[in-house]
Enzyme design. Structure first.
Site: not given
Length: 453
Positions: A214-216, A240, A377, A380, A420, A422
């Site tokens: 569901g990121k899109t 995409e 992916r 790093g 994360k 910052r």
């Protein structure tokens, strides 16, 4: 071409000599021209070599005067034993006022920029005459070349902490008087904004998830919220999906019309009415869509520079991008893309919300299926470059296959894991994901009317 027209290239030999002479008079003047001048800015090759030699001597903490400089130039093969000393003496005597070295350096740099501009324009003209590629490609290339020159106009001056502290104090005063005006971009989701304290200007934000999590839909929902609330331009780069597919999702989400019904074309009169209202509302927003495949950061930057009143950039998704450079190693290429996206966010001064695919690590025998930063992916460096990293996680994604497929009409509880941050705290924000409408809600508003954008 320029010689045929009787034109002379912009060159100031006097300014170049004055810079070199000022350094001879006071080697400490090197500190005054840091960030203003480079070796390539000198038009004369001899001046470039003299400046380079001076710089190497300064960095090595060696004394610089007429004699030591000539000796080093002879040692480096720039001059012969007998040559050069007269010219170095001439330079040392040609300085009107060594304390004005920064002004001399700016004059040299300005001439260098003009020469680069002339050379670039000549190349652009040759490309246009040669008709190498389509007109659109030639124009895009020309624009990028000009932007590259503009980026080399010089770095920002160093600032005293008292000046920066004064700005921070004034911001804090305004914020204490009106806490609603936070310095950032609100996502439109109260739980998320509370934890992140909004998306910061210049932030590079990663949204990671496995495919079909569901990121899109998540980033597109945020894009719609920002566009409606701020009235600023929002740019979505969809590598995409086509623009039409993306708008289909946006209309389904805004109109609360089942996306499956839209794909089948089985719409009720009420659906049509709501779609018309949603289309009108979205059309009033300044949302730009770009579905160019394999786009590079350079191409993105060229397009974004033309957008006025930019408020947010959305990219779906990072691993489909190209670096624009010849890099054989994919890990290094993704690292290059990630770093340049962070630099672009900082330069444009807007948040960049970027989707990223995760590896299959959570599905390979790991007891906890919840994603971690090491699951990103290809590189790093993504976790290093990003200011904020969020992961989407749904339990039903990993449901036992024996229970049958998950219905698209279900509303799923979803966790937005802030791994994360910052600028603040990390944690998990619970939301609901309505699959039928590809729409996210905060938990406390999911059962009732959606929160105002």
């Amino acid at each position: 071409m320029n010689e045929e027209l009787g034109r002379r290239l912009p060159i100031s030999i006097e300014s170049e000599q004055a810079v070199l002479g000022s350094i001879l008079a006071n080697p400490g003047n090197f500190e005054k021209i840091t960030g203003i001048l480079s070796e390539e800015d000198f038009a004369q090759e001899e001046h470039r070599k003299i400046f380079s030699t001076m710089r190497s001597m300064f960095l090595a903490s060696r004394s610089i005067d007429v004699v030591t400089l000539v000796n080093k130039l002879v040692e480096d093969g720039v001059y012969t034993e007998s040559g050069g000393i007269d010219y170095i003496r001439l330079i040392s005597l040609s300085v009107p006022n060594a304390s004005n070295v920064a002004e001399y350096a700016r004059a040299v740099h300005e001439k260098a920029l003009l020469r680069r501009l002339i050379s670039t324009c000549d190349e652009i003209t040759d490309n246009a005459y040669g008709e190498q590629g389509s007109a659109a490609q030639i124009i895009d290339d020309a624009e990028q070349r000009i932007f590259e020159i503009a980026e080399k106009r010089g770095s920002r001056e160093m600032r005293l902490i008292r000046d920066v502290a004064q700005n921070v104090y004034e911001d804090l005063q305004q914020l204490s008087e009106n806490p609603m005006q936070l310095r950032g971009v609100a996502t439109g989701y109260s739980g998320l904004d509370s934890t992140l304290v909004q998306l910061g200007y210049g932030d590079f934000v990663i949204v990671g998830a496995r495919p079909a999590m569901g990121k899109t839909s998540f980033v597109v929902n945020i894009a719609s919220n920002v566009a409606k609330a701020t009235k600023k331009a929002v740019c979505i780069f969809s590598l995409e999906m086509s623009s039409e597919q993306l708008v289909n999702r946006m209309l389904s989400s805004e109109a609360r019309v089942d996306s499956s019904a839209m794909r089948r074309g089985s719409l009720t009169p009420d659906d049509w009415e709501r779609l018309a209202c949603a289309a009108a509302e979205l059309s009033a927003c300044e949302i730009y869509l770009d579905d160019t495949t394999n786009i590079s950061v350079t191409d993105m930057k060229g397009k974004l520079r033309r957008v006025k009143n930019l408020g947010l950039v959305v990219i779906d998704y990072l691993q489909l991008m190209q670096s624009g450079r010849n890099i054989d190693n994919r890990v290094q290429e993704v690292s290059d893309i990630s770093r340049n996206l962070k630099l672009m966010a900082k330069e444009l001064g807007v948040p960049i919300l970027c989707c990223a695919q995760l590896s299959r690590s959570p599905e390979k025998g790991r007891s906890s299926k919840k994603p971690m930063m090491s699951d990103l992916r290809d590189s790093g460096s993504i976790e290093q470059d990003a200011d904020v990293i969020m992961f989407l996680y749904r339990d039903d994604y990993y449901s036992d296959e024996k229970e049958g497929p998950i219905s698209e009409t279900d509303t799923s509880a979803i966790e937005v894991i802030i791994a994360k941050n910052r600028h603040g705290s990390t944690g998990t924000v619970r939301m609901n994901f309505d699959k039928a409408y590809t729409r996210f809600y905060t938990i406390d508003t999911a059962q009732g009317a959606p929160p105002p954008a």
